[in-house]
Scaffold this motif. Structure first.
Motif: not given
Length: 340
Positions: A214-239
């Motif tokens: 929820a805090k990620l969504a609040a920090a990205c009010p215009d949604s996420i254009d680019c996601y650089y992921d080095g973790v996967g798992g639950r972090i990727l799913e949350g994004v």
């Protein structure tokens, strides 16, 4: 004598102290066209844990083999042209005090898995250990994924996981220089504060917070254009549920998968379709020819303090196993370097 740390047994899903053995062996001796190198600093990286399980694309480590790792060292004996005693070099020495290596031919590009010793040339004011982090494989990984693949433009929201590690921190800073709004994901308030206050990110979300999505969504009010992921798992799913239409995603690592004893359940991929997102995988070895250009562009930024480098230094060869274990648990803060 030469102290070294070898693999004592095939490692499990996460390394433990019993996987390693400290040995003393005879000092290696260089042959024609080779040098004897005193190893000064060794890079500690997540991929090492995969090699201990025989699951990394660079190959596995046999039982009794030296634990791998990129290193910076000093030539103490030379039996060839191109390197002299006292020269500083980079090589794949691994966890040991001394190693022998071939001399890399002058002007001949070396591949990412080359065992040859290469003379270090850096601008004044840039540390040798930067070649193990921001100006080495981690930095090139960040450069390739950000500049060549995600290509953020001014106004884009760029989210990066493992935001204070050597890859994530560099990726976020490069995206910021390209005009993006950068939001990091990191583990703990201290790391998040560092991302914002020192690295210059616009926001950072603590993934250990139960409400982090929820805090990620609040920090990205215009949604996420680019996601650089080095973790996967639950972090990727949350994004994934907060992507913008036409978002770009680069997958560079799967830290949560590396630590799992069995393959993890896959994330819900419906958002990939819903948001018409593009997902690419990144293997840094494919971008190795870009290393000279990358270093030429980024080294001055490091020298001038425009790209921030944080290192966590670990003292002594004997400390390497515990340091790697802590790294795989996310206990590091910055690029982990072993000082031999």
């Amino acid at each position: 004598m030469n102290k070294r740390i070898v693999l004592a047994r095939l490692a499990g899903s996460s390394p433990v102290p019993e996987d390693f053995r400290l040995e003393e062996v005879a000092m290696p001796s260089p042959g024609p066209g080779q040098v004897l190198i005193r190893v000064d600093h060794v890079s500690l990286d997540p991929y090492i844990a995969s090699t201990l399980r025989g699951r990394h694309m660079s190959g596995g480590v046999p039982v009794g083999g030296v634990i791998p790792g990129e290193a910076v060292g000093t030539v103490v004996e030379s039996r060839g042209d191109g390197l002299a005693v006292g020269d500083r070099v980079i090589c794949r020495a691994g966890w040991q005090q001394f190693t022998v290596a071939d001399i890399a031919p002058a002007g001949v590009a070396q591949g990412p898995l080359s065992l040859a010793a290469q003379k270090i040339t850096l601008p004044d004011g840039v540390s040798y250990t930067s070649l193990l982090g921001v100006l080495g494989m981690p930095g090139l990984t960040a450069w390739a994924g950000t500049v060549k693949m995600l290509k953020p433009i001014p106004g884009d929201t760029f989210v990066v996981s493992a935001a204070t590690g050597p890859v994530g921190a560099t990726a976020g800073q490069l995206a910021k220089r390209m005009g993006a709004r950068v939001v990091g994901i990191a583990g703990g308030p201290q790391k998040c504060a560092f991302a914002v206050e020192t690295l210059g990110f616009d926001a950072c979300v603590d993934h250990r917070d139960p409400d982090w999505v929820a805090k990620l969504a609040a920090a990205c009010p215009d949604s996420i254009d680019c996601y650089y992921d080095g973790v996967g798992g639950r972090i990727l799913e949350g994004v994934l549920g907060h992507l913008a239409l036409g978002a770009r995603v680069v997958l560079v690592g799967m830290m949560e998968q590396y630590k799992a004893p069995a393959p993890l359940p896959g994330p819900n991929l419906v958002p990939i379709i819903k948001f018409r997102a593009t997902v690419e995988g990144l293997v840094v070895y494919d971008h190795w020819p870009d290393m000279p250009n990358f270093r030429r562009r980024v080294a001055p930024l490091v020298r001038d303090g425009q790209v921030i480098v944080r290192e966590e230094r670990v003292a002594g060869l004997e400390a390497a196993p515990d340091a790697l274990i802590r790294l795989m648990d996310g206990g590091n803060f910055g690029k982990m370097v072993l000082d031999i």
